[in-house]
Design a protein around this motif. Structure first.
Motif, PDB file in Angstrom:
ATOM      1  N   TYR A  16      32.775  43.287  42.392  1.00  0.00           N
ATOM      2  CA  TYR A  16      33.992  43.791  41.733  1.00  0.00           C
ATOM      3  C   TYR A  16      34.312  42.973  40.490  1.00  0.00           C
ATOM      4  N   THR A  17      34.220  41.660  40.613  1.00  0.00           N
ATOM      5  CA  THR A  17      34.425  40.785  39.447  1.00  0.00           C
ATOM      6  C   THR A  17      33.855  39.410  39.770  1.00  0.00           C
ATOM      7  N   TYR A  18      33.811  38.535  38.769  1.00  0.00           N
ATOM      8  CA  TYR A  18      33.169  37.227  38.957  1.00  0.00           C
ATOM      9  C   TYR A  18      33.686  36.239  37.918  1.00  0.00           C
ATOM     10  N   SER A  19      33.355  34.977  38.142  1.00  0.00           N
ATOM     11  CA  SER A  19      33.606  33.926  37.145  1.00  0.00           C
ATOM     12  C   SER A  19      32.618  32.800  37.394  1.00  0.00           C
ATOM     13  N   ILE A  38      31.356  32.433  41.258  1.00  0.00           N
ATOM     14  CA  ILE A  38      32.024  33.065  42.398  1.00  0.00           C
ATOM     15  C   ILE A  38      32.294  34.520  42.050  1.00  0.00           C
ATOM     16  N   GLY A  39      32.442  35.330  43.066  1.00  0.00           N
ATOM     17  CA  GLY A  39      32.737  36.731  42.815  1.00  0.00           C
ATOM     18  C   GLY A  39      33.362  37.377  44.029  1.00  0.00           C
ATOM     19  N   TYR A  40      33.960  38.536  43.786  1.00  0.00           N
ATOM     20  CA  TYR A  40      34.457  39.378  44.880  1.00  0.00           C
ATOM     21  C   TYR A  40      33.493  40.545  45.049  1.00  0.00           C
ATOM     22  N   ILE A  62      29.561  43.049  36.484  1.00  0.00           N
ATOM     23  CA  ILE A  62      30.415  43.863  37.353  1.00  0.00           C
ATOM     24  C   ILE A  62      29.655  45.119  37.772  1.00  0.00           C
ATOM     25  N   MET A 102      38.544  35.471  37.314  1.00  0.00           N
ATOM     26  CA  MET A 102      37.943  36.719  37.802  1.00  0.00           C
ATOM     27  C   MET A 102      38.811  37.919  37.431  1.00  0.00           C
ATOM     28  N   ARG A 130      37.734  41.097  34.951  1.00  0.00           N
ATOM     29  CA  ARG A 130      37.911  42.510  35.313  1.00  0.00           C
ATOM     30  C   ARG A 130      38.821  43.233  34.313  1.00  0.00           C
ATOM     31  N   ASP A 167      34.987  30.531  33.511  1.00  0.00           N
ATOM     32  CA  ASP A 167      34.741  31.560  32.486  1.00  0.00           C
ATOM     33  C   ASP A 167      35.512  32.836  32.830  1.00  0.00           C
TER      34      ASP A 167
END
Lengths: 140, 380
Positions: free
Chosen positions: A64-67, A82-84, A107, B139, B143, B191
């Motif tokens: 779904y998203t990450y960083s 990390i991510g969801y 994503i 995050m 998105r 990030d």
């Protein structure tokens, strides 16, 4: 890619680890309305039923998203991603992402649950946790 | 039922206070609020003190330091909404008719407790896999960029704006203006967020004295500002995953506050919102209904959120510029609202402001969208 891991789960209530190195994230499913929850709950947030089953979630989902975390606590060596991941049962679970260069993470990528060494217990014995890895390897 | 009026406000300088602790800072803010109200402190009937990492009974230590020990007192913890929750509790004591004069204090000596990235409680499953607060907001930024096409440069305009406001605030942690290039070149934290996108680790305290109609009539001398709403909610469990670029918790809390105050978001003249990170300001103002979903980065680009813009956001400098001493933050927001509404905001004064809104959100727990959220509306 992953070696066989048989050590204790880093959080037994949330991650089941089987002797063959496979495992599942654990949660609850409402027997009344079918909603799923991670982690386990005592009552359903949708209908308040207390009739919940323990459930093992699928091992494949979509990012779904990450960083990329570049500053963290001493417990984690930076940088790490990390991510969801959204799983088909309707739960979104956070985890570290492995098996990709940071700039390859996108994503919507299909991801798979991977059981891996993750920290250690108070006696210093290694524990098993999880990371998300890309579900398909692109050959180009 | 009586209205609630903020009659006295006080606030320490926000920043690093190596020679003081949370008690010293809270006591200084409380004494300033008493002096600002022009009251004999013996008329204060009860106290609510918000703090997060300062240990047991910090509130009692503060009252003992200023000669007010003995009052009914509750220490209040609701993560970054602790101070704002203390104000809500104080307002409830007034509305219930239990008290006529109540003090709410928020304090935190964060530099002695933390450095670097704040993390959720270690028991949280997301903390256990490496979640940090900047990481979670990063995050959400990733998105938001995907969903709405916001650029990294647009996001950087928020810290640029807030630090420009802070440069005009003598009590702010940072007093130096920055550029978009400064934001983009600052140290990466998670990030796409860099150091300048993050609120700092700050020490500070703030205090407000609230009164009933009866007490305000006697003591306010025309300097009271009406606390028209003080709403609080906690986050609900997602039954199915929802967008992380919109905040149902902020939205629902705001609806409670608008209803109580009898106004709509279009009547708000300015707001202090919980910009713990640059992206957080975007999510807050859209969740509050002050800007359309997916529109705020472009509104900031057009200057609409500047002090002289259509709807100034974080004129104090916000958490990014003024600083973020967790327990102190929510009370300091209300201090800023009162100073703006009284016309006492100096170089950062918003002309003609009549309605101000303060928003706090704090805490992270797995599976819920946010832990504690407050929205307070002050009307002059």
């Amino acid at each position: 890619m992953t070696t066989t891991v048989i050590e204790e789960s880093f959080r037994p209530g949330e991650l089941e680890v089987r002797p063959d190195g496979t495992g599942n994230l654990l949660g609850s499913r409402c027997r009344s309305c079918g909603a799923h929850f991670f982690p386990t709950r005592e009552a359903c947030a949708g209908c308040l039923s207390q009739d919940l089953d323990a459930v093992k979630f699928s091992t494949e989902g979509v990012l779904y998203t990450y960083s990329v975390v570049r500053q963290s606590t001493p417990a984690f060596e930076v940088p790490y991603a990390i991510g969801y991941v959204d799983f088909p049962e309707g739960v979104r679970i956070m985890g570290q992402i492995a098996g990709l260069e940071f700039d390859e993470i996108t994503i919507g990528m299909p991801m798979t649950l991977s059981l891996e060494p993750f920290g250690e217990n108070e006696e210093g014995d290694p524990l098993t946790g999880y990371r998300f890895r890309p579900a398909e390897v692109t050959n180009d | 039922m009586t209205d609630v009026h903020v009659v006295g406000v006080g606030m320490t300088r926000f920043g690093k206070h190596p020679d003081k602790d949370a008690t010293d800072l809270g006591a200084a803010a409380l004494l300033e609020a008493v002096a600002d109200a022009g009251i004999d402190p013996r008329i204060i009937e009860s106290a609510y003190v918000g703090h997060v990492f300062q240990g047991m009974v910090t509130g009692q230590r503060i009252l003992a330091q200023v000669g007010l020990a003995g009052l009914p007192l509750s220490n209040v913890e609701n993560a970054c909404s602790s101070g704002a929750t203390a104000i809500r509790e104080a307002s409830l004591a007034i509305r219930a008719g239990e008290n006529d004069v109540v003090v709410a204090v928020g304090t935190e000596h964060l530099t002695s407790k933390f450095s670097g990235a704040l993390t959720p409680d270690p028991s949280d499953p997301e903390a256990a896999v490496g979640a940090t607060m900047p990481g979670v907001y990063a995050m959400r930024a990733t998105r938001y960029m995907e969903d709405h096409g916001m650029t990294r440069e647009q996001l950087a305009l928020i810290p640029v704006k807030n630090k420009a406001n802070a440069a005009r605030n003598p009590l702010a942690h940072f007093r130096k203006e920055i550029t978009v290039a400064d934001v983009l070149e600052s140290r990466p934290i998670a990030d796409p967020l860099n150091l300048h996108d993050c609120s700092p680790v700050t020490d500070g305290a703030a205090a407000v004295i609230v009164m009933s109609d009866r007490a305000a009539k006697k003591y306010a001398n025309g300097r009271g500002v009406r606390l028209a709403a003080s709403a609080l909610r906690s986050g609900s469990v997602d039954v199915t995953p929802t967008s992380m670029t919109f905040e149902p918790l902020t939205w629902a809390t705001a609806q409670d506050a608008y209803e109580r105050a009898g106004i709509g978001p279009d009547e708000v003249d300015f707001a202090e919102v919980h910009d713990c990170f640059s992206i957080a300001e975007v999510l807050r103002v859209e969740g509050l209904g002050l800007f359309e979903q997916g529109s705020y980065p472009w509104a900031v680009e057009r200057g609409e959120a500047d002090i002289n813009g259509r709807l100034p956001i974080n004129p104090s400098g916000g958490l990014i510029g003024k600083g973020h001493p967790l327990g102190g933050t929510g009370v300091a927001q209300v201090v800023e609202l009162v100073r703006q509404l009284r016309g006492e905001a100096g170089d950062r004064q918003i002309e003609g402001a009549k309605v101000g809104l303060a928003h706090c959100r704090g805490g992270k727990a797995v599976g819920i969208e946010g832990a504690a959220c407050t929205v307070q509306i002050l009307i002059r």
